[in-house]
Write an enzyme that holds these catalytic residues in place. Structure first.
Site, PDB file in Angstrom:
ATOM      1  N   HIS A 241      18.313   6.797   5.692  1.00 26.64           N
ATOM      2  CA  HIS A 241      18.760   7.694   4.614  1.00 26.64           C
ATOM      3  C   HIS A 241      19.537   6.910   3.547  1.00 26.64           C
ATOM      4  O   HIS A 241      20.721   7.158   3.298  1.00 26.64           O
ATOM      5  CB  HIS A 241      19.657   8.788   5.218  1.00 26.64           C
ATOM      6  CG  HIS A 241      19.557  10.101   4.506  1.00 26.64           C
ATOM      7  ND1 HIS A 241      18.459  10.921   4.595  1.00 26.64           N
ATOM      8  CD2 HIS A 241      20.434  10.747   3.691  1.00 26.64           C
ATOM      9  CE1 HIS A 241      18.661  12.015   3.894  1.00 26.64           C
ATOM     10  NE2 HIS A 241      19.851  11.931   3.320  1.00 26.64           N
ATOM     11  N   ASP A 245      20.295  11.512  -2.368  1.00 26.63           N
ATOM     12  CA  ASP A 245      19.301  12.560  -2.565  1.00 26.63           C
ATOM     13  C   ASP A 245      17.950  11.912  -2.816  1.00 26.63           C
ATOM     14  O   ASP A 245      17.872  10.812  -3.372  1.00 26.63           O
ATOM     15  CB  ASP A 245      19.702  13.430  -3.762  1.00 26.63           C
ATOM     16  CG  ASP A 245      18.900  14.712  -3.869  1.00 26.63           C
ATOM     17  OD1 ASP A 245      18.196  15.057  -2.899  1.00 26.63           O
ATOM     18  OD2 ASP A 245      18.970  15.372  -4.925  1.00 26.63           O
ATOM     19  N   GLY A 251      10.374   8.933   1.235  1.00 25.78           N
ATOM     20  CA  GLY A 251       9.757   8.609   2.516  1.00 25.78           C
ATOM     21  C   GLY A 251       8.337   9.132   2.628  1.00 25.78           C
ATOM     22  O   GLY A 251       7.434   8.440   3.123  1.00 25.78           O
ATOM     23  N   TYR A 283      10.670  18.532  11.634  1.00 25.31           N
ATOM     24  CA  TYR A 283      12.118  18.315  11.744  1.00 25.31           C
ATOM     25  C   TYR A 283      12.578  18.230  13.196  1.00 25.31           C
ATOM     26  O   TYR A 283      13.516  17.486  13.513  1.00 25.31           O
ATOM     27  CB  TYR A 283      12.875  19.417  11.006  1.00 25.31           C
ATOM     28  CG  TYR A 283      12.832  19.256   9.506  1.00 25.31           C
ATOM     29  CD1 TYR A 283      13.215  18.060   8.911  1.00 25.31           C
ATOM     30  CD2 TYR A 283      12.417  20.291   8.674  1.00 25.31           C
ATOM     31  CE1 TYR A 283      13.174  17.891   7.540  1.00 25.31           C
ATOM     32  CE2 TYR A 283      12.381  20.138   7.298  1.00 25.31           C
ATOM     33  CZ  TYR A 283      12.758  18.942   6.741  1.00 25.31           C
ATOM     34  OH  TYR A 283      12.718  18.775   5.376  1.00 25.31           O
TER      35      TYR A 283
END
Length: 418
Positions: A241, A245, A251, A283
């Site tokens: 990460h 933002d 990705g 997720y």
């Protein structure tokens, strides 16, 4: 027995919890198994809300089901290429644009970005126009369009990652969330919301840089199957990460363009649509892979992602089969109505455009049609002479003008069965 992550393995079938020693033995057996691939990547794993650990090497076991999915992706890609090779040139290009629209739409939709397919379609339709104003998502569309048209993305250092991020999301990230470090963010973040934290990635830019440098080395390692390398890279990028933002969109862009380069364009441009359809599974797979109890075992994450890629390919194959049948039927109807060969050819190009796109605005423009036919046979389809049958077909009601600048026509709905 189905493959289990260690977080589930510790609960044996009787309901009693296996000992710490038993779980450790199982971990060592997996890590040192003949079918196991152990990388030099070390993801940041979550112990709880506040504690993380980064000491386990990322690994995966090449299970029978995993390899079967890899094989299926290769077979599906070959079938997609066979189907696309039978398409007329305009149909093939228009369908690529349609998939491009969906890819950009759904990668933004997953992140909750308010956008419509029509907005994206309009940008795609104006890509070659020098007069078209710069709009939101224009930079995203341009980068996707260039890389899925054959340009290979090369990543060799941290600057390359930052350059891709800047190109992809130019104008899309608020100033308050732009990277404030040399390449990436300087401050710690967590993934999730105030009510539910999902993952805490590396906290400092130096930790991020270390992780991304290892990832780049992995991405350029040719000893691992391309599709598995793409999925592992996707996980590691999201796990790290590196930005405040835009990590998800970056990705998925990297995953999409890599699949397009290594397999086929249509496979690459169907990934975000397939992920959106399986968003909960997507997720959940990340959450399991980020759990320290599983010790960086990516076997099931890879398996889930392979399944999602296969589903995207299956949708493309089904669409291409149906659209090819519809195009054949349209060709027959046009032959019945039009006796002039040039008129039929022009109308057939517009039929391809109508069938292979969701939004007419991304369909073929008159100048594109003239250029296409001229390049195909400059003696027969002179640029001036082709404009005449377009006007004649409009007079006959076969074509309808929908835009003046640039000039664009569409075929009458009655002549196709979309």
């Amino acid at each position: 027995m189905d493959y289990q992550l260690l977080s589930k393995y510790k609960y044996n079938d009787s309901g009693a919890i296996r000992s710490v020693e038993a779980v450790e033995r199982e971990y060592q057996e997996r890590l040192n198994g003949y079918s196991t691939v152990v990388s030099r990547l070390v993801p940041t794993l979550d112990i709880d809300l506040y504690a993380q650990v980064a000491k386990y090497p990322l690994f995966f076991v090449q299970t029978t089901s995993l390899l079967a999915l890899v094989n299926k992706i290769f077979r599906h890609s070959a079938e997609i290429q066979d189907l696309s090779n039978t398409l007329p040139g305009v149909a093939s290009e228009i369908y690529r644009r349609n998939l491009l629209t969906q890819e950009v739409y759904y990668t933004n939709k997953i992140e909750g970005v308010d956008v419509t397919k029509h907005e994206i379609s309009t940008i795609i339709g104006d890509l070659d126009s020098k007069q078209a104003p710069q709009k939101r998502l224009t930079s995203t569309v341009r980068l996707y369009n260039s890389t899925t048209s054959g340009r290979v993305v090369s990543i060799h250092d941290l600057t390359d990652i930052r350059h891709i991020y800047d190109q992809l999301l130019d104008g899309e990230i608020p100033d308050s969330k732009l990277p404030d470090g040399q390449h990436f963010r300087k401050q710690p973040v967590y993934i999730g919301d105030e009510l539910k934290k999902v993952h805490t990635p590396p906290r400092t830019e130096s930790e991020i840089q270390e992780s991304i440098i290892s990832l780049i080395k992995f991405m350029n390692n040719d000893d691992i199957l391309d599709v598995i390398k793409a999925i592992v890279s996707h996980f590691m990028f999201e796990n790290t990460h590196p930005f405040y933002d835009g990590n998800g969109r970056t990705g998925r862009y990297l995953l999409s363009t890599y699949l397009a380069a290594k397999f086929d364009t249509y496979t690459g441009l169907s990934i975000s649509t397939a992920i959106h359809a399986e968003q909960n599974r997507y997720y959940r797979a990340f959450k399991q892979a980020d759990d320290y109890q599983n010790r960086a075992d990516l076997t099931l994450f890879i398996t889930q992602m392979l399944t999602i890629i296969v589903q995207g390919q299956q949708d493309v194959i089904q669409n291409l089969r149906v659209l090819t049948e519809q195009l054949d039927a349209a060709a027959t109807r046009l032959h019945q109505q039009l006796s002039d060969d040039i008129q039929w050819t022009v109308a057939f190009v517009f039929a391809q455009s109508a069938l292979f796109t969701e939004d007419a605005i991304t369909g073929v423009k008159d100048t594109e049609l003239v250029e296409f036919l001229f390049n195909d046979d400059p003696k027969r389809y002179h640029k001036v002479s082709v404009r005449r049958p377009i006007q004649e077909l409009e007079t006959q009601g076969v074509l309808h003008m929908i835009k003046e600048r640039p000039l664009q026509h569409v075929i009458d709905d009655a002549l196709i069965q979309k």
